[in-house]
Scaffold this active site. Structure first.
Site, mmCIF file in Angstrom:
data_model
loop_
_atom_site.group_PDB
_atom_site.id
_atom_site.type_symbol
_atom_site.label_atom_id
_atom_site.label_comp_id
_atom_site.label_asym_id
_atom_site.label_seq_id
_atom_site.Cartn_x
_atom_site.Cartn_y
_atom_site.Cartn_z
ATOM 1 N N MET A 132 7.699 -2.920 12.888
ATOM 2 C CA MET A 132 6.715 -3.951 13.275
ATOM 3 C C MET A 132 5.670 -3.418 14.429
ATOM 4 O O MET A 132 5.661 -2.276 14.661
ATOM 5 C CB MET A 132 7.024 -5.245 12.994
ATOM 6 C CG MET A 132 7.605 -5.632 11.687
ATOM 7 S SD MET A 132 6.360 -5.898 10.593
ATOM 8 C CE MET A 132 7.253 -6.625 9.239
ATOM 9 N N SER A 133 5.513 -4.281 15.063
ATOM 10 C CA SER A 133 4.545 -4.223 16.292
ATOM 11 C C SER A 133 4.983 -3.209 17.407
ATOM 12 O O SER A 133 4.382 -3.021 18.280
ATOM 13 C CB SER A 133 3.932 -5.578 16.951
ATOM 14 O OG SER A 133 3.075 -6.053 15.799
ATOM 15 N N CYS A 134 6.494 -2.845 17.508
ATOM 16 C CA CYS A 134 6.891 -2.051 18.596
ATOM 17 C C CYS A 134 6.056 -0.627 18.151
ATOM 18 O O CYS A 134 5.807 0.193 19.031
ATOM 19 C CB CYS A 134 8.196 -1.654 18.290
ATOM 20 S SG CYS A 134 9.403 -3.132 18.798
ATOM 21 N N LYS A 136 2.912 -0.648 18.129
ATOM 22 C CA LYS A 136 1.704 -0.503 19.158
ATOM 23 C C LYS A 136 2.032 0.091 20.315
ATOM 24 O O LYS A 136 1.330 0.851 21.098
ATOM 25 C CB LYS A 136 1.573 -1.995 19.385
ATOM 26 C CG LYS A 136 0.980 -2.967 18.268
ATOM 27 C CD LYS A 136 0.681 -4.052 18.720
ATOM 28 C CE LYS A 136 0.042 -5.073 17.537
ATOM 29 N NZ LYS A 136 0.629 -5.305 16.436
#
Length: 416
Positions: A132-134, A136
């Site tokens: 997921m947003s890791c 980013k």
């Protein structure tokens, strides 16, 4: 003879002739139609998400991020961390926390060596898990690498690299603005609201079935954004900022994101396994949350951050990229203090697509993703922790804070 199984529209997928799912549907019939199929319409929902997070390339187009045949060694110095005491109302030890928070993978590294490594929920050492947003923070690392190479200027206007943004709500923002998620663009990250911008964006980028009128592709959706306040104000966590950053990075380098991650981060840091990143209908990587990787390779990424961008004698990130984020200008902390995140992570801040919270002896760096994905870096104790999860809901403040506190407790214990 038993009654025939009935496929319902709400819980099963009806495969259409000529689609990739037709074979899946046929296989399900051979196995017996009692088992629900995981589809674009339900893959983020409990209980389907637990399987989906480990099989993303079977759900949507994905691009390979190649690893290396000469990985960074991870020596083992296995110890006992499960019995470390925690102060939470529902988990009093690390073992209890792992059991109570839908853990798929759990890894602790101290001074470069594996202290604890666990797999559950069907997860294995070789299997990739959606982070997921890791993702980013990985995109941030690419931006840092390009900055060090002189190909990207964080202080430049976004239009310098993507002229199309001049007609959108991002006009006048800088690369630094989106790195720190401080644009004035109107965008809601309310995951449980089907009409929130984050859900429209997901439909546009192929993470959910498109509705009539949804743009086709992530970049076309970005160009529909409008502004409702000035840039560079309060921090407001919005995934679209990373997608803008990814577009900028690709234009600056003239390469697609999957290639950039592999060339500039994944292989230089010594990743063993290939990673993957999902792609939208136009073939663009989903920069804000589409990456899947193995537990150990995420530990290697954390070790690279722990050492401020270095792996041995190799400088993967330029000196100062991580340090600047860990010790930012005062306005970065003020922007976070004025945000809705302050009550959950008091004293924290967000810089260059990394989260930070105060530790016992300096800042702790966090890479965070919904449904319980986390990379934890504690500079003072030399600790890196990775937790991959399948929380039933996207966000859970109690589980988030408890996981942070668990890694802090492990760091204290290992540091003596």
């Amino acid at each position: 003879m038993s009654e025939p199984s009935v496929l319902t529209e709400h819980s099963y997928y009806h495969p259409q002739p000529g689609t990739a799912w037709e074979a899946v549907g046929a296989a399900a019939e051979l196995l017996g139609a009692q088992a629900p199929l995981v589809t674009l319409a339900n893959w983020q929902e409990d209980p389907h998400h637990s399987w989906a997070f480990q099989h993303m390339r079977e759900l949507m187009p994905s691009q390979v991020i190649e690893g290396t045949d000469e990985p960074r060694p991870l020596p083992e110095a296995l110890g006992e961390v499960g019995g470390i005491r925690l102060e939470t109302p529902w988990a009093t030890t690390v073992d209890a926390l792992i059991d109570a928070t839908e853990t798929d993978g759990f890894l602790v590294l101290h001074k470069g060596a594996i202290v604890d490594e666990r797999y559950a929920g069907g997860m294995t050492r070789r299997r990739r898990h959606l982070i997921m947003s890791c993702t980013k923070s990985v995109v941030s690392a690419v931006a840092g690498s390009l900055t060090g190479a002189g190909l990207l200027d964080p202080d430049a206007p976004v239009e310098t690299y993507v002229p199309e943004l001049a007609t959108s709500g991002y006009a006048g923002a800088t690369v630094r603005t989106v790195l720190d998620m401080r644009s004035g663009v109107k965008f809601s990250e309310a995951y449980l609201d089907p009409d929130a911008e984050v859900r429209v964006m997901e439909r546009s980028m192929g993470w959910a079935p498109r509705n009539h009128g949804d743009p086709l592709g992530m970049y076309p959706y970005i160009l529909t954004m409008t502004r409702d306040r000035a840039h560079n104000g309060t921090f407001d966590y919005r995934s679209i900022e990373t997608d803008v950053l990814g577009w900028i990075v690709e234009r600056a380098a003239g390469r697609r994101m999957s290639e950039l991650i592999g060339e500039r981060i994944w292989r230089p840091m010594g990743a063993f396994h290939d990673a993957e990143i999902t792609a939208d209908p136009l073939g663009c990587a989903v920069h804000d949350g589409g990456m899947s990787a193995t537990l150990r390779d995420l530990g290697r990424f954390g070790l690279m951050l722990l050492n401020h961008g270095r792996v041995g004698e190799r400088e993967v990130l330029p000196a100062g990229w991580v340090t600047d984020a860990a010790y930012p200008p005062a306005d970065v902390r003020a922007a976070f203090a004025a945000s809705v995140n302050e009550p959950y992570l008091p004293g924290g801040w967000y810089r260059s697509q990394f989260w930070f919270v105060p530790g016992d002896s300096g800042p702790n760096l966090l890479c965070l993703g919904i449904h319980g994905q986390m990379i934890f870096v504690e500079f003072a104790t030399g600790l890196v922790g990775v937790k991959l999860s399948s929380w039933p809901t996207p966000q859970n403040a109690d589980k988030l804070v408890a996981t942070i506190n668990a890694f802090r407790a492990i760091g204290r214990s290992l540091a003596g």
